[in-house]
Design an enzyme around this catalytic site. Structure first.
Site, PDB file in Angstrom:
ATOM      1  NE  ARG A 151      -1.449   2.495   2.715  1.00 50.52           N
ATOM      2  CZ  ARG A 151      -0.907   3.653   3.114  1.00 50.52           C
ATOM      3  NH1 ARG A 151      -0.812   4.667   2.285  1.00 50.52           N
ATOM      4  NH2 ARG A 151      -0.435   3.790   4.346  1.00 50.52           N
ATOM      5  CG  ASP A 152       2.994   4.326   3.125  1.00 50.54           C
ATOM      6  OD1 ASP A 152       2.792   5.216   2.297  1.00 50.54           O
ATOM      7  OD2 ASP A 152       3.337   4.545   4.299  1.00 50.54           O
ATOM      8  CB  CYS A 167       8.486  10.482  -4.596  1.00 51.94           C
ATOM      9  SG  CYS A 167       8.613  10.592  -6.389  1.00 51.94           S
ATOM     10  CG  ASN A 209       6.605   3.101   4.828  1.00 53.51           C
ATOM     11  OD1 ASN A 209       5.887   3.401   5.750  1.00 53.51           O
ATOM     12  ND2 ASN A 209       6.241   3.277   3.572  1.00 53.51           N
TER      13      ASN A 209
HETATM   14 ZN    ZN Z   1       3.474   6.106   5.353  1.00 52.36          ZN
END
Ligand code: ZN
Length: 308
Positions: free
Chosen positions: A15-16, A241, A250
């Site tokens: 996801r992230d 990015c 992360n």
């Molecule tokens: Zn995050």
């Protein structure tokens, strides 16, 4: 040193991590990665989000992934991020059993973008909680930038308290503190973690650190010393990015798992399997990854390779 015996890691790379990528793996590839994480021993995985597909096209197949994953082993929790009740409805429709809401702790950011305070935003989540409860879906909440924000600097503790209280009031007591901008530092993390654990003993906590300024590992250690045991991480350090100089994702899952392994703290996750998945996703998205252990290997393997 005061440390936990066991720690739970949630893999948020699907996801992230992937939501910031230009080249997105196919749904088949995502499913293979997801099966890979389950096989590696993860018990909590953030699979995707139910945001508007025009806003986050990278996550548009989250419904399909939930429909196609089928029965997962007992004790494995798959969660997805939602913006509102439409997100809960999509979770119901595709068989997702755990959802997560988010609010920014930055007052200025919230007022400017949503024309309401963070507490007002959280109060508005009551409908989501009701709908989730009626459909047997677990619901949690996240607070982004509880440590600091790019717009206002350090976040006042009273502001974080007010948001936590708003969450508890609508019936959400699993709360994630998310340093999305990578500005948190260890002493602050320790103090805030200790504070919220003592003040809100009815709540359970997740910590989510981005490694934008290289402090994520130290922040995890500080949070563990304050009694925290649940952390998000992303395979290969995906996120942020990768094409913007200075941006970072992360904290890398394999870096965290390797460190915890060496510290004798149990995660139940096979770091070698995670590293293999990181290499695979690196091929799929077409660029290198920000992970120390992926570059250097496990420290455990050094002696073995020397005696060969
Ligand atoms: Zn995050």
């Amino acid at each position: 040193m005061n440390l936990p015996e066991k720690v739970t890691i949630c893999e948020v790379g699907l996801r992230d991590g992937l939501q910031n990528e230009k080249v997105i793996p196919s749904t088949d590839d995502k499913l293979e990665l997801l099966h890979g994480f389950i096989d590696a021993g993860y018990k909590v995985i953030e699979v995707g989000s139910f945001m508007h597909p025009k806003k986050v096209p990278q996550m548009a197949d989250t419904d399909e992934i939930f429909k196609r994953i089928g029965q997962v082993p007992e004790g494995v929790e798959l969660r997805a991020l939602i913006p509102n009740t439409r997100g809960v409805q999509r979770a119901v429709d595709c068989g997702c059993k755990k959802v997560k809401l988010n609010v920014s702790a930055s007052r200025m950011h919230n007022l400017k973008n949503l024309n309401r305070t963070p507490e007002e935003s959280v109060a508005g989540f009551a409908d989501c909680v009701k709908m989730a409860n009626e459909n047997n879906i677990a619901i949690s909440g996240s607070i982004s930038m509880p440590f600091a924000s790019p717009w206002e600097g350090r976040t006042p503790v009273e502001d974080v308290d007010a948001i936590i209280e708003a969450y508890l009031k609508v019936g959400i007591n699993e709360i994630s503190l998310s340093d999305a901008s990578g500005q948190a530092v260890p002493n602050q993390v320790y103090e805030l973690c200790k504070h919220v654990r003592e003040k809100y003993s009815e709540a359970s906590w997740w910590l989510h650190f981005h490694n934008t300024r290289g402090a994520a590992m130290a922040n995890i250690l500080a949070a563990m010393q304050a009694g925290m045991t649940r952390f998000d991480a992303s395979f290969g350090g995906l996120g942020g990015c990768p094409f913007v100089p200075g941006a970072a994702g992360n904290i890398s899952s394999e870096d965290v798992i390797n460190m915890l392994d060496e510290m004798g703290i149990e995660t139940g996750i096979d770091v070698l399997k995670v590293m293999a998945l990181s290499r695979k996703v690196s091929e799929l998205i077409g660029h290198g990854l920000d992970s120390y252990v992926l570059r250097a290997g496990r420290s455990k393997d050094l002696i073995a390779s020397q005696s060969e």
